[in-house]
Design a protein around this motif. Structure first.
Motif, PDB file in Angstrom:
ATOM      1  N   ASP A   1      -3.769  -0.523  -7.609  1.00  0.00           N
ATOM      2  CA  ASP A   1      -5.035  -1.249  -7.432  1.00  0.00           C
ATOM      3  C   ASP A   1      -5.016  -2.139  -6.193  1.00  0.00           C
ATOM      4  O   ASP A   1      -5.753  -3.127  -6.109  1.00  0.00           O
ATOM      5  CB  ASP A   1      -5.344  -2.088  -8.672  1.00  0.00           C
ATOM      6  CG  ASP A   1      -4.207  -3.049  -9.031  1.00  0.00           C
ATOM      7  OD1 ASP A   1      -3.171  -3.060  -8.338  1.00  0.00           O
ATOM      8  OD2 ASP A   1      -4.361  -3.804 -10.015  1.00  0.00           O
TER       9      ASP A   1
ATOM     10  N   ARG B   1      -5.056   2.135   4.749  1.00  0.00           N
ATOM     11  CA  ARG B   1      -5.638   1.569   3.530  1.00  0.00           C
ATOM     12  C   ARG B   1      -5.651   0.042   3.591  1.00  0.00           C
ATOM     13  O   ARG B   1      -6.643  -0.601   3.222  1.00  0.00           O
ATOM     14  CB  ARG B   1      -4.847   2.026   2.311  1.00  0.00           C
ATOM     15  CG  ARG B   1      -4.978   3.490   1.959  1.00  0.00           C
ATOM     16  CD  ARG B   1      -4.009   3.857   0.842  1.00  0.00           C
ATOM     17  NE  ARG B   1      -4.229   3.029  -0.344  1.00  0.00           N
ATOM     18  CZ  ARG B   1      -3.288   2.787  -1.270  1.00  0.00           C
ATOM     19  NH1 ARG B   1      -2.071   3.292  -1.131  1.00  0.00           N
ATOM     20  NH2 ARG B   1      -3.573   2.041  -2.329  1.00  0.00           N
ATOM     21  N   ALA B   2      -4.544  -0.541   4.056  1.00  0.00           N
ATOM     22  CA  ALA B   2      -4.436  -1.997   4.106  1.00  0.00           C
ATOM     23  C   ALA B   2      -5.459  -2.601   5.055  1.00  0.00           C
ATOM     24  O   ALA B   2      -6.175  -3.557   4.710  1.00  0.00           O
ATOM     25  CB  ALA B   2      -3.026  -2.392   4.528  1.00  0.00           C
TER      26      ALA B   2
ATOM     27  N   LYS C   1      -9.413  -6.990  -1.743  1.00  0.00           N
ATOM     28  CA  LYS C   1     -10.834  -7.266  -1.521  1.00  0.00           C
ATOM     29  C   LYS C   1     -11.334  -8.416  -2.395  1.00  0.00           C
ATOM     30  O   LYS C   1     -12.284  -9.120  -2.022  1.00  0.00           O
ATOM     31  CB  LYS C   1     -11.658  -6.006  -1.788  1.00  0.00           C
ATOM     32  CG  LYS C   1     -11.452  -4.920  -0.739  1.00  0.00           C
ATOM     33  CD  LYS C   1     -12.229  -3.654  -1.076  1.00  0.00           C
ATOM     34  CE  LYS C   1     -12.007  -2.572  -0.031  1.00  0.00           C
ATOM     35  NZ  LYS C   1     -12.740  -1.315  -0.345  1.00  0.00           N
TER      36      LYS C   1
ATOM     37  N   GLN D   1     -10.507 -12.161  -0.727  1.00  0.00           N
ATOM     38  CA  GLN D   1     -10.857 -12.415   0.668  1.00  0.00           C
ATOM     39  C   GLN D   1     -11.531 -13.773   0.865  1.00  0.00           C
ATOM     40  O   GLN D   1     -11.587 -14.290   1.983  1.00  0.00           O
ATOM     41  CB  GLN D   1     -11.758 -11.299   1.205  1.00  0.00           C
ATOM     42  CG  GLN D   1     -11.038  -9.975   1.400  1.00  0.00           C
ATOM     43  CD  GLN D   1      -9.910 -10.053   2.401  1.00  0.00           C
ATOM     44  OE1 GLN D   1     -10.101 -10.451   3.552  1.00  0.00           O
ATOM     45  NE2 GLN D   1      -8.706  -9.700   1.977  1.00  0.00           N
TER      46      GLN D   1
ATOM     47  N   PHE E   1       0.846  -1.182   0.000  1.00  0.00           N
ATOM     48  CA  PHE E   1       0.000   0.000   0.000  1.00  0.00           C
ATOM     49  C   PHE E   1       0.888   1.240   0.000  1.00  0.00           C
ATOM     50  O   PHE E   1       0.968   1.987   0.970  1.00  0.00           O
ATOM     51  CB  PHE E   1      -0.953  -0.032   1.195  1.00  0.00           C
ATOM     52  CG  PHE E   1      -2.077  -1.002   0.994  1.00  0.00           C
ATOM     53  CD1 PHE E   1      -3.298  -0.588   0.477  1.00  0.00           C
ATOM     54  CD2 PHE E   1      -1.907  -2.352   1.296  1.00  0.00           C
ATOM     55  CE1 PHE E   1      -4.334  -1.485   0.276  1.00  0.00           C
ATOM     56  CE2 PHE E   1      -2.941  -3.257   1.101  1.00  0.00           C
ATOM     57  CZ  PHE E   1      -4.150  -2.826   0.585  1.00  0.00           C
TER      58      PHE E   1
ATOM     59  N   GLU F   1      -6.173  -1.993  -3.112  1.00  0.00           N
ATOM     60  CA  GLU F   1      -7.440  -2.265  -2.426  1.00  0.00           C
ATOM     61  C   GLU F   1      -8.296  -3.262  -3.189  1.00  0.00           C
ATOM     62  O   GLU F   1      -8.838  -4.209  -2.599  1.00  0.00           O
ATOM     63  CB  GLU F   1      -8.233  -0.966  -2.230  1.00  0.00           C
ATOM     64  CG  GLU F   1      -7.761  -0.114  -1.068  1.00  0.00           C
ATOM     65  CD  GLU F   1      -6.799   0.971  -1.524  1.00  0.00           C
ATOM     66  OE1 GLU F   1      -6.567   1.908  -0.741  1.00  0.00           O
ATOM     67  OE2 GLU F   1      -6.277   0.878  -2.654  1.00  0.00           O
ATOM     68  N   GLU F   2      -8.414  -3.062  -4.473  1.00  0.00           N
ATOM     69  CA  GLU F   2      -9.261  -3.940  -5.280  1.00  0.00           C
ATOM     70  C   GLU F   2      -8.731  -5.370  -5.288  1.00  0.00           C
ATOM     71  O   GLU F   2      -9.498  -6.337  -5.191  1.00  0.00           O
ATOM     72  CB  GLU F   2      -9.358  -3.420  -6.709  1.00  0.00           C
ATOM     73  CG  GLU F   2     -10.319  -4.207  -7.589  1.00  0.00           C
ATOM     74  CD  GLU F   2     -10.464  -3.629  -8.973  1.00  0.00           C
ATOM     75  OE1 GLU F   2     -11.126  -4.272  -9.815  1.00  0.00           O
ATOM     76  OE2 GLU F   2      -9.927  -2.533  -9.238  1.00  0.00           O
TER      77      GLU F   2
ATOM     78  N   GLY G   1      -8.192  -1.258   6.138  1.00  0.00           N
ATOM     79  CA  GLY G   1      -9.529  -1.017   5.598  1.00  0.00           C
ATOM     80  C   GLY G   1      -9.907  -1.971   4.485  1.00  0.00           C
ATOM     81  O   GLY G   1     -11.097  -2.222   4.237  1.00  0.00           O
ATOM     82  N   SER G   2      -8.909  -2.534   3.823  1.00  0.00           N
ATOM     83  CA  SER G   2      -9.165  -3.472   2.723  1.00  0.00           C
ATOM     84  C   SER G   2      -9.319  -4.912   3.202  1.00  0.00           C
ATOM     85  O   SER G   2      -9.699  -5.787   2.421  1.00  0.00           O
ATOM     86  CB  SER G   2      -8.014  -3.402   1.707  1.00  0.00           C
ATOM     87  OG  SER G   2      -7.899  -2.111   1.172  1.00  0.00           O
TER      88      SER G   2
END
Length: 317
Positions: free
Chosen positions: A66, A94-95, A72, A75, A55, A68-69, A97-98
């Protein structure tokens, strides 16, 4: 005659770092769906640990914008532990939150590499890690540390082991006892690896050490064996041998996952990874990216791959 045997651990753990270390060096954009597809292929080989991305600010490494995408989208692979490399507090936010549950901190052994990599001295860079650790603790997220150019810096040369010990002591004060020692520029040799690991394990017996080996000068596997002899059993590797460091001149890719798994299995060190599936994944990486980073198995195949015997009689003289 008494038979002598090399004493090695029975098992080793592999962290697949191609999605981060491998992809970050590619200038041509790798579509997000291809990244996700390859990560799923890695997981299908039996690999249980994947450094899935970093990140970092998109301007620094556009290839990983990309992050985050990607995170996610994988997962559902609940039997795989995902880790992300974190350069700063914003990256940690960010990490987490993802959905990342393990962060790997970024730190260099020398000021020269640290200024190039993080725009800060080692002391200042390490101080900036404290808010990340605090956030991770509040979020119930694991944190591991790293020391880049631990076995030699492309700007300063050999790194005094006392400097490594000082950084490790600072990590201990932060409550971090899982540390990756990186031969970022591939300047380490087996004796150096063995000696340094012997010393740090003696000084920090409660720590868990892992190895991040680049194959710049062809010594990565020899260095891995030296680490095994010190009972260090956790290794980063990159399928197809992709990788490098944008802040270490001439740094080559990580040791190829298929190469280290093949060699470990030949020596009786199990990884839990299906080599045939891993080799197929390596071929797919090469086909997708357009090249490999120096994989021996992609060129020669495993030892078990035999060839047809020559026909006809052998003429002597």
């Amino acid at each position: 005659m008494t038979e002598s045997k090399m004493l090695l651990p029975k098992k080793a753990t592999i962290w697949e770092v191609c999605p981060r270390d491998g992809f970050q060096m590619e200038e041509e954009w790798i579509p997000t769906e291809d990244k996700i597809r390859l990560i799923r292929l890695f997981a299908n080989t039996g690999i249980k640990n994947i450094e899935v991305t970093s990140f970092v600010h998109p301007r620094a490494i556009p290839q990983l914008k990309d992050a985050e995408e990607v995170v996610k989208s994988v997962q559902d692979l609940t039997d795989v532990k995902f880790r992300a490399l974190i350069p700063n507090l914003k990256g940690a936010e960010r990490a987490i939150g993802s959905g990342i549950k393990k962060l790997k901190l970024l730190l260099s052994a020398t000021d020269s590499h640290s200024l190039s990599n993080s725009n800060a001295t080692v002391k200042d860079a390490q101080a900036k890690l404290l808010p990340i650790v605090e956030l991770a603790n509040k979020s119930n997220v694991e944190v591991s540390g790293s020391i880049a150019v631990a076995f030699g810096c492309p700007f300063e040369g050999k790194v005094p082991v006392e400097r490594i010990l000082t950084i490790l002591e600072d990590y201990r004060k932060m409550g971090i006892t899982e540390i990756s020692l990186a031969d970022t520029s591939g300047t380490g040799d087996p004796k150096l690896i063995y000696d340094v690991l012997g010393l740090v394990k003696q000084e920090f017996p409660e720590f868990t050490f892992s190895m991040h080996l680049h194959n710049t000068r062809g010594m990565a596997f020899a260095n891995a064996v030296a680490a095994l002899q010190q009972n260090v059993t956790i290794f980063d590797s990159s399928t197809a041998g992709l990788g490098g460091c944008p802040y270490a001149p001439n740094a080559a890719g990580n040791i190829a996952s298929e190469d280290i798994v093949h060699a470990f299995h030949e020596m009786g060190v199990e990884t839990g990874i299906d080599l045939d599936k891993l080799l197929e994944a390596a071929k797919e990486v090469k086909n997708t990216i357009g090249h490999d980073g120096g994989s021996f198995l992609l060129k020669a195949g495993p030892n078990s791959q035999l060839h047809c015997k020559p026909k006809g009689q052998i003429k002597l003289g």
